[in-house]
Design a protein around this motif. Structure first.
Motif, PDB file in Angstrom:
ATOM      1  N   GLN A   1       0.838  -1.197   0.000  1.00 55.23           N
ATOM      2  CA  GLN A   1       0.000   0.000   0.000  1.00 55.23           C
ATOM      3  C   GLN A   1       0.877   1.253   0.000  1.00 55.23           C
ATOM      4  O   GLN A   1       1.898   1.312   0.687  1.00 55.23           O
ATOM      5  CB  GLN A   1      -0.901   0.004   1.233  1.00 55.23           C
ATOM      6  CG  GLN A   1      -1.797   1.221   1.366  1.00 55.23           C
ATOM      7  CD  GLN A   1      -2.329   1.395   2.777  1.00 55.23           C
ATOM      8  OE1 GLN A   1      -1.584   1.283   3.744  1.00 55.23           O
ATOM      9  NE2 GLN A   1      -3.617   1.642   2.899  1.00 55.23           N
ATOM     10  N   ASP A   2       0.468   2.250  -0.755  1.00 51.82           N
ATOM     11  CA  ASP A   2       1.167   3.530  -0.760  1.00 51.82           C
ATOM     12  C   ASP A   2       0.844   4.281   0.528  1.00 51.82           C
ATOM     13  O   ASP A   2      -0.326   4.456   0.886  1.00 51.82           O
ATOM     14  CB  ASP A   2       0.735   4.359  -1.974  1.00 51.82           C
ATOM     15  CG  ASP A   2       1.395   5.725  -1.988  1.00 51.82           C
ATOM     16  OD1 ASP A   2       2.629   5.781  -1.921  1.00 51.82           O
ATOM     17  OD2 ASP A   2       0.655   6.740  -2.050  1.00 51.82           O
ATOM     18  N   LEU A   3       1.877   4.739   1.245  1.00 58.68           N
ATOM     19  CA  LEU A   3       1.651   5.402   2.526  1.00 58.68           C
ATOM     20  C   LEU A   3       1.023   6.777   2.361  1.00 58.68           C
ATOM     21  O   LEU A   3       0.226   7.208   3.193  1.00 58.68           O
ATOM     22  CB  LEU A   3       2.981   5.528   3.284  1.00 58.68           C
ATOM     23  CG  LEU A   3       3.503   4.259   3.954  1.00 58.68           C
ATOM     24  CD1 LEU A   3       4.869   4.510   4.584  1.00 58.68           C
ATOM     25  CD2 LEU A   3       2.529   3.772   5.010  1.00 58.68           C
ATOM     26  N   TYR A   4       1.360   7.488   1.305  1.00 50.43           N
ATOM     27  CA  TYR A   4       0.839   8.848   1.141  1.00 50.43           C
ATOM     28  C   TYR A   4      -0.652   8.846   0.858  1.00 50.43           C
ATOM     29  O   TYR A   4      -1.425   9.550   1.504  1.00 50.43           O
ATOM     30  CB  TYR A   4       1.591   9.546   0.005  1.00 50.43           C
ATOM     31  CG  TYR A   4       0.950  10.844  -0.440  1.00 50.43           C
ATOM     32  CD1 TYR A   4       1.064  11.997   0.333  1.00 50.43           C
ATOM     33  CD2 TYR A   4       0.222  10.911  -1.625  1.00 50.43           C
ATOM     34  CE1 TYR A   4       0.460  13.182  -0.070  1.00 50.43           C
ATOM     35  CE2 TYR A   4      -0.374  12.091  -2.031  1.00 50.43           C
ATOM     36  CZ  TYR A   4      -0.255  13.224  -1.246  1.00 50.43           C
ATOM     37  OH  TYR A   4      -0.862  14.391  -1.648  1.00 50.43           O
ATOM     38  N   SER A   5      -1.080   8.040  -0.102  1.00 52.50           N
ATOM     39  CA  SER A   5      -2.472   8.090  -0.552  1.00 52.50           C
ATOM     40  C   SER A   5      -3.351   7.025   0.098  1.00 52.50           C
ATOM     41  O   SER A   5      -4.566   7.203   0.208  1.00 52.50           O
ATOM     42  CB  SER A   5      -2.528   7.929  -2.071  1.00 52.50           C
ATOM     43  OG  SER A   5      -2.022   6.658  -2.455  1.00 52.50           O
ATOM     44  N   GLY A   6      -2.767   5.893   0.506  1.00 57.68           N
ATOM     45  CA  GLY A   6      -3.565   4.785   0.994  1.00 57.68           C
ATOM     46  C   GLY A   6      -3.973   3.803  -0.087  1.00 57.68           C
ATOM     47  O   GLY A   6      -4.697   2.840   0.185  1.00 57.68           O
ATOM     48  N   LYS A   7      -3.525   3.986  -1.305  1.00 58.23           N
ATOM     49  CA  LYS A   7      -3.903   3.109  -2.416  1.00 58.23           C
ATOM     50  C   LYS A   7      -3.153   1.786  -2.339  1.00 58.23           C
ATOM     51  O   LYS A   7      -1.949   1.751  -2.062  1.00 58.23           O
ATOM     52  CB  LYS A   7      -3.598   3.805  -3.739  1.00 58.23           C
ATOM     53  CG  LYS A   7      -3.899   2.964  -4.967  1.00 58.23           C
ATOM     54  CD  LYS A   7      -3.636   3.728  -6.249  1.00 58.23           C
ATOM     55  CE  LYS A   7      -3.962   2.876  -7.476  1.00 58.23           C
ATOM     56  NZ  LYS A   7      -3.787   3.614  -8.739  1.00 58.23           N
ATOM     57  N   ILE A   8      -3.846   0.665  -2.582  1.00 58.69           N
ATOM     58  CA  ILE A   8      -3.213  -0.645  -2.686  1.00 58.69           C
ATOM     59  C   ILE A   8      -2.620  -0.758  -4.087  1.00 58.69           C
ATOM     60  O   ILE A   8      -3.336  -0.736  -5.086  1.00 58.69           O
ATOM     61  CB  ILE A   8      -4.218  -1.768  -2.409  1.00 58.69           C
ATOM     62  CG1 ILE A   8      -4.711  -1.686  -0.960  1.00 58.69           C
ATOM     63  CG2 ILE A   8      -3.585  -3.129  -2.660  1.00 58.69           C
ATOM     64  CD1 ILE A   8      -5.728  -2.735  -0.592  1.00 58.69           C
ATOM     65  N   LEU A   9      -1.291  -0.883  -4.158  1.00 56.90           N
ATOM     66  CA  LEU A   9      -0.590  -0.830  -5.442  1.00 56.90           C
ATOM     67  C   LEU A   9      -0.395  -2.204  -6.065  1.00 56.90           C
ATOM     68  O   LEU A   9      -0.411  -2.325  -7.300  1.00 56.90           O
ATOM     69  CB  LEU A   9       0.777  -0.153  -5.249  1.00 56.90           C
ATOM     70  CG  LEU A   9       0.740   1.279  -4.687  1.00 56.90           C
ATOM     71  CD1 LEU A   9       2.153   1.784  -4.467  1.00 56.90           C
ATOM     72  CD2 LEU A   9      -0.012   2.205  -5.642  1.00 56.90           C
ATOM     73  N   SER A  10      -0.221  -3.234  -5.249  1.00 50.97           N
ATOM     74  CA  SER A  10      -0.020  -4.580  -5.799  1.00 50.97           C
ATOM     75  C   SER A  10      -0.408  -5.593  -4.740  1.00 50.97           C
ATOM     76  O   SER A  10      -0.402  -5.295  -3.541  1.00 50.97           O
ATOM     77  CB  SER A  10       1.443  -4.792  -6.229  1.00 50.97           C
ATOM     78  OG  SER A  10       2.305  -4.688  -5.116  1.00 50.97           O
ATOM     79  N   TRP A  11      -0.724  -6.819  -5.212  1.00 49.71           N
ATOM     80  CA  TRP A  11      -1.126  -7.856  -4.269  1.00 49.71           C
ATOM     81  C   TRP A  11      -0.964  -9.231  -4.902  1.00 49.71           C
ATOM     82  O   TRP A  11      -0.929  -9.367  -6.126  1.00 49.71           O
ATOM     83  CB  TRP A  11      -2.573  -7.655  -3.812  1.00 49.71           C
ATOM     84  CG  TRP A  11      -3.581  -7.558  -4.944  1.00 49.71           C
ATOM     85  CD1 TRP A  11      -3.934  -6.446  -5.640  1.00 49.71           C
ATOM     86  CD2 TRP A  11      -4.335  -8.634  -5.506  1.00 49.71           C
ATOM     87  NE1 TRP A  11      -4.863  -6.729  -6.595  1.00 49.71           N
ATOM     88  CE2 TRP A  11      -5.141  -8.066  -6.532  1.00 49.71           C
ATOM     89  CE3 TRP A  11      -4.437  -9.997  -5.254  1.00 49.71           C
ATOM     90  CZ2 TRP A  11      -6.011  -8.844  -7.299  1.00 49.71           C
ATOM     91  CZ3 TRP A  11      -5.303 -10.758  -6.014  1.00 49.71           C
ATOM     92  CH2 TRP A  11      -6.080 -10.181  -7.020  1.00 49.71           C
ATOM     93  N   ARG A  12      -0.839 -10.227  -4.053  1.00 54.15           N
ATOM     94  CA  ARG A  12      -0.775 -11.609  -4.484  1.00 54.15           C
ATOM     95  C   ARG A  12      -1.565 -12.466  -3.494  1.00 54.15           C
ATOM     96  O   ARG A  12      -1.729 -12.106  -2.336  1.00 54.15           O
ATOM     97  CB  ARG A  12       0.673 -12.118  -4.547  1.00 54.15           C
ATOM     98  CG  ARG A  12       1.463 -11.613  -5.725  1.00 54.15           C
ATOM     99  CD  ARG A  12       0.946 -12.195  -7.032  1.00 54.15           C
ATOM    100  NE  ARG A  12       1.746 -11.792  -8.169  1.00 54.15           N
ATOM    101  CZ  ARG A  12       1.573 -10.678  -8.869  1.00 54.15           C
ATOM    102  NH1 ARG A  12       0.629  -9.818  -8.497  1.00 54.15           N
ATOM    103  NH2 ARG A  12       2.324 -10.394  -9.893  1.00 54.15           N
TER     104      ARG A  12
END
Length: 709
Positions: free
Chosen positions: A297-308
């Protein structure tokens, strides 16, 4: 000294003569002469005939000489002397701590003073006081003229804005004088030693210390007084630390507030794992499973950027999700990781000195993140607030796991909250991944986020705005070999320099030059047959090798200051606990062992029953009849019957179902108000505690009679 009530308003000549007021004659004749000389009876509002037996005249206190009036006012409000008046800051601080009832009295007095001042401009001050007093009496409130003059005297030299605290009843200003209970200092020392330790209650500690004090002849407090003393003299934080240790002490600290507004997109990421509350049909496994998701997760925005997604957290899934992050978005500058083994693995974080997991060896190869210049931060173990991604996983638990397409496969947040259709369905893996991907996209795109950086926008919009305005580091072709590969330290074959990884053999001609040396092998953990890349321990690239034998398949400163503050607080609490507990529990236990043990008194029986002595001679003698032939035959037959083998008794089967139905019948009779025997009550109390009954009860409640076997 005034020898009568100082707040008295009307006075007879006899009362004035015996009052002891200054400048007032001490005899009735003298008072009458003063009244005639001053013309008191000519003032209708201040002199009146006395009603009742004896008659005579009564005079208002306002007719008295000035010094007599001053003495009366001083006696009514003795604390209003200018020398004892508090300064305005002290007065307001004192007033702020008063109860609401006292403050209400002060406001009522101020209202009376304001009414007097409003009337004074038209009719004069004396008449205004008299008029307001009459109005107050008519409205059911006690405010005599003398009392109002006393209140006005309390306000001499006081600013209009500061009147309220000076009008408050002053009996609250003095601290109450209470007689304090006394005890021996040994009692308090042992009470702290007994109570300031885990688990034990205050009452149990008090009882033990009380026994010691009685044996030693020490004076001790009552239970309630001891509790009040403990609350007043031992800080609550110290008690929590003594009973719950550092875990309890950490709860007394407010969590660190981290400001993300100073970050930018992709400047820092954090990662964690989450077990999804959905049963999934995993290929190759018979039973349904609950898979784990690894997300960055991106700390600035809170967006989940990648996952498995995988069956369990592991370094391969972490490396794969991290590779997607770099390939899609770029290289972050900081990574906040959980303490799990899947993140602390040496492939990813090798060489970092602050890992909580695994032994750090001098020849450990540098992990992927240190080689790419990514600074690693570790979340405090067991402290979920340190990982912002936990908030994102709440969306996974409350929205994605409860998607209608997962109906029947949802397992609930904990074993005690299982849904009615628990275990009735398992979602195929492909369908599960499609719904999960859709849910994460919606999570990132949902507007109305209230974080400091989003301010009502979605995570996607917040990330995109910053991502377009800051420089992003992209991975080179050589760096792709780092994040796509796992790594292991291996020693090359002593003769030909070959490499072995997980029973697969690798070799290239150039490896002869490095035979017998330790190297770093980087490989794709999902495809061991694709070959490997070999590096020296210093990180120099030596060359690629083929598989010859295929066998098997942040604000850093703020975080440091916060941690240092907690360390100092813990050290201070340890020192305070040692100060407040001068006697250790071991010393107190040794003292208990040395106490004289009370002797158990023998209980004397009050009712004695004598054992019967052996009777040698019967009391009544009578002849014993001799058996005849028929009686002897019957006896032989009776003995023969006893010699035959006894038939096997029929034992009723007492199965688990029988016991359950019996317990259910007892419940029914109890609810109907019928009498329950002691045997049934004891049986019921014993059976309901057994797992056997609890399991049958669950099946009965869910499926009825057919659920009980």
């Amino acid at each position: 000294m005034i020898r009568t009530a100082p707040d008295q308003e009307w006075w007879t000549a006899e009362a004035l003569a015996s009052s002891g007021l200054p400048d007032v004659p001490g005899t009735r004749q003298g008072v009458d002469a003063l009244a005639a000389r001053e013309g008191w009876r000519s003032r209708p509002h201040l002199a009146r005939r006395r009603a009742g037996r004896g008659g005579g005249w009564e005079y208002s206190w306002q007719l008295l000489p000035a010094r007599a009036q001053g003495a009366l006012l001083k006696a009514v409000a003795p604390v209003e002397e200018p020398a004892s008046r508090m300064d305005r800051g002290t007065a307001w601080a004192w007033y702020d701590g008063l109860p609401e009832t006292v403050k209400a009295e002060a406001r009522a007095r101020l209202k009376v003073i304001q009414r007097v001042e409003a009337f004074s401009a038209a009719i004069g001050r004396n008449l205004a006081v008299r008029q307001v007093s009459q109005l107050e009496k008519a409205e059911g409130r006690k405010a005599s003229e003398r009392t109002i003059w006393g209140w006005m005297g309390m306000l001499e030299g006081v600013d209009v804005a500061d009147r309220l605290p000076y009008l408050a009843p002053r009996h609250r200003a003095a601290a109450p004088q209470r007689k304090r209970a006394e005890c021996s200092p040994e009692f308090l020392i042992r009470l702290k030693a007994a109570f300031l330790r885990p688990a034990v209650s205050f009452r149990a500690s008090y009882d033990v210390v009380k026994d010691v004090c009685i044996a030693r002849g020490w004076q001790y407090l009552t239970l309630k007084t001891a509790e009040r003393w403990f609350e007043a003299n031992v800080p609550r934080v110290t008690v929590v630390y003594a009973k719950e240790g550092e875990a309890g002490l950490a709860k007394c600290f407010p969590p660190q507030i981290r400001d993300r507004s100073t970050l930018t997109a992709l400047e820092g990421v954090n990662a964690d794992c989450h077990k999804i509350d959905v049963f999934v049909a995993w290929p190759g496994i018979k039973e349904p499973v609950r898979p784990q998701i690894v997300a960055f997760q991106d700390l600035y925005s809170g967006k989940i950027l990648s996952w498995r997604v995988d069956l369990a957290p592991n370094k391969v899934a972490v490396m794969s999700a991290f590779g997607e992050l770099i390939e899609t978005w770029g290289i972050p500058r900081h990574c906040l990781f959980d303490n799990g083994r899947e993140f602390a693995n040496k492939w990813l974080t090798g060489g970092v000195k602050t890992r909580f997991r695994f032994k750090i060896r001098p020849d450990d190869p540098l992990g992927v993140l240190p080689q790419m210049g990514i600074q690693i931060h570790w979340a405090k173990p067991g402290h979920g607030q340190a990982k912002p991604i936990e908030r994102g996983f709440r969306d996974v638990a409350s929205r994605i796991a409860l998607d209608p397409r997962f109906a029947g496969a949802y397992v609930g947040p904990n074993p005690l909250a299982k849904p009615e259709d628990y275990g009735s369905r398992a979602i195929p893996l492909k369908d599960f991944l499609d719904v999960l991907d859709e849910g994460i996209r919606k999570h990132n795109a949902r507007p109305g986020r209230l974080s400091d950086t989003a301010r009502g926008r979605s995570f996607d919009e917040t990330f995109a705005e910053s991502y377009a305005a800051v420089p992003i580091r992209k991975a080179t072709e050589e760096q792709h070999r780092l994040w796509l590969m796992g790594q292991e330290v291996r020693k090359l074959h002593q003769n030909h320099g070959g490499l072995e990884l997980y029973d697969n053999k690798y070799w290239a001609p150039w490896m002869n030059e490095f035979a017998g040396k330790r190297v770093i092998a980087r490989f794709d953990p999902e495809n061991l047959h694709a070959g490997a890349y070999v590096y020296s321990l210093r990180g120099e690239f030596l060359g690629p090798v083929e598989c010859r034998e295929k066998v098997g398949f942040f604000d850093l400163v703020g975080a440091q200051l916060h941690a240092r503050t907690q360390r100092q607080r813990r050290a201070a609490e340890k020192k305070l606990l040692q100060t407040l507990r001068p006697m250790s529990v071991g010393e107190f236990a040794a003292e208990l062992a040395d106490l004289p043990q009370p002797e158990t008194p023998l209980v004397e029986a009050k009712v004695v029953e004598l054992a019967p002595a052996r009777i040698r001679k019967p009391v009544i003698e009578r002849p014993v009849p001799a058996p005849d032939a028929s009686t002897e035959a019957d006896f032989q037959l009776f003995a023969a019957d006893f010699s035959r083998p006894k038939p096997e008794p029929v034992i009723a089967v007492n199965s688990a179902a029988d016991r359950f139905w019996r317990a259910l019948e007892i419940e029914r009779r109890s609810e109907a108000g019928e009498a329950i025997s002691q045997e049934d009550a004891a049986f019921y109390a014993r059976i309901v505690r057994l797992p056997e009954y609890q399991a049958q009860r669950t099946m009965f409640d869910r499926f009825g009679e057919q659920g009980v076997g």
